[in-house]
Motif scaffolding. Structure first.
Motif, PDB file in Angstrom:
ATOM      1  N   LEU A   6       0.841  -1.188   0.000  1.00 25.43           N
ATOM      2  CA  LEU A   6       0.000   0.000   0.000  1.00 25.43           C
ATOM      3  C   LEU A   6       0.875   1.235   0.000  1.00 25.43           C
ATOM      4  CD1 LEU A   6      -1.262   0.712   3.575  1.00 25.43           C
ATOM      5  CD2 LEU A   6       0.220  -1.209   3.086  1.00 25.43           C
ATOM      6  N   THR A   7       0.255   2.373  -0.208  1.00 22.62           N
ATOM      7  CA  THR A   7       0.950   3.650  -0.097  1.00 22.62           C
ATOM      8  C   THR A   7       0.461   4.310   1.177  1.00 22.62           C
ATOM      9  OG1 THR A   7       1.070   3.830  -2.498  1.00 22.62           O
ATOM     10  CG2 THR A   7       1.415   5.856  -1.229  1.00 22.62           C
ATOM     11  N   GLY A  10       2.233   8.829   1.282  1.00 20.62           N
ATOM     12  CA  GLY A  10       3.030   9.078   0.100  1.00 20.62           C
ATOM     13  C   GLY A  10       4.157   8.095  -0.161  1.00 20.62           C
ATOM     14  N   LYS A  12       5.326   4.071  -0.711  1.00 18.93           N
ATOM     15  CA  LYS A  12       4.875   2.712  -0.981  1.00 18.93           C
ATOM     16  C   LYS A  12       5.598   1.757  -0.040  1.00 18.93           C
ATOM     17  CE  LYS A  12       3.808  -0.454  -4.682  1.00 18.93           C
ATOM     18  NZ  LYS A  12       3.727  -0.642  -6.125  1.00 18.93           N
ATOM     19  N   ASN A  53      -7.962   6.088   0.526  1.00 18.15           N
ATOM     20  CA  ASN A  53      -8.248   6.547  -0.839  1.00 18.15           C
ATOM     21  C   ASN A  53      -9.015   7.870  -0.829  1.00 18.15           C
ATOM     22  OD1 ASN A  53      -6.971   4.260  -1.937  1.00 18.15           O
ATOM     23  ND2 ASN A  53      -8.833   3.070  -1.685  1.00 18.15           N
ATOM     24  N   ASP A  71      -4.350   3.794  -0.913  1.00 21.78           N
ATOM     25  CA  ASP A  71      -3.597   5.002  -0.602  1.00 21.78           C
ATOM     26  C   ASP A  71      -4.110   5.475   0.755  1.00 21.78           C
ATOM     27  OD1 ASP A  71      -2.089   7.309  -0.593  1.00 21.78           O
ATOM     28  OD2 ASP A  71      -3.250   8.313  -2.150  1.00 21.78           O
TER      29      ASP A  71
END
Length: 158
Positions: A6-7, A10, A12, A53, A71
């Motif tokens: 996942l990120t 910012g 990863k 997200n 995200d």
């Protein structure tokens, strides 16, 4: 164990977790992002609020596996003690925290509602924040901080 990519704020990352590990525990215990607080573990208090997200979510109601490909923004991604986000500055200016336990969830919620809600009145602010519980401030200072942010957003002089 399962791999989760996942990120987060910012960056990863790929880490492993038990299939039934909660997202809040994954963020805190695996990724070391302890700004996400765990309060009620029932999704009621809002202390564990993150942005998933772009939308706020209760991390205590999600499994870590549900974060695959997501995200995520935690309160650590909002700002730091050296470079505070304007929401953090407003909370500081208006003394909108006491013990600080609920603060990360409020900050993440405020970040979203400033983007998505009109917030024309203090009643609108109270309604938008009604999913977050604070046992210390009586909310008035939090409302003032958000009102300042709304006025700044809308170009209204203080």
């Amino acid at each position: 164990m399962i791999n989760i990519t996942l990120t987060v704020n910012g960056m990863k990352v790929t880490e492993q977790a038990e299939p039934r590990m909660l997202a809040s525990d994954f963020l805190r215990d695996v990724l070391g992002l302890t700004g996400t607080h765990v309060g009620c573990e029932h999704g009621v208090c809002g202390a564990c609020t993150i942005r998933l997200n772009g939308t706020t979510a209760r991390s205590c109601l999600l499994f870590a596996a549900q974060l695959e490909g997501a995200d995520i923004m935690t309160v650590e991604g909002l700002g730091s003690p050296r470079k505070m986000h304007r929401i953090q500055e407003a909370f500081r200016k208006h003394h909108a925290l006491q013990c600080g336990f609920c603060t990360p969830g409020f900050l993440m919620t405020v970040a979203e509602i400033l983007e998505t809600e009109t917030l024309a009145s203090d009643a609108d602010i109270r309604e938008a924040l009604s999913g977050n519980l604070c046992r210390c401030t009586g909310y008035e200072h939090i409302i003032r901080a958000v009102r300042d942010l709304v006025n700044e957003r809308d170009g209204i002089a203080a």
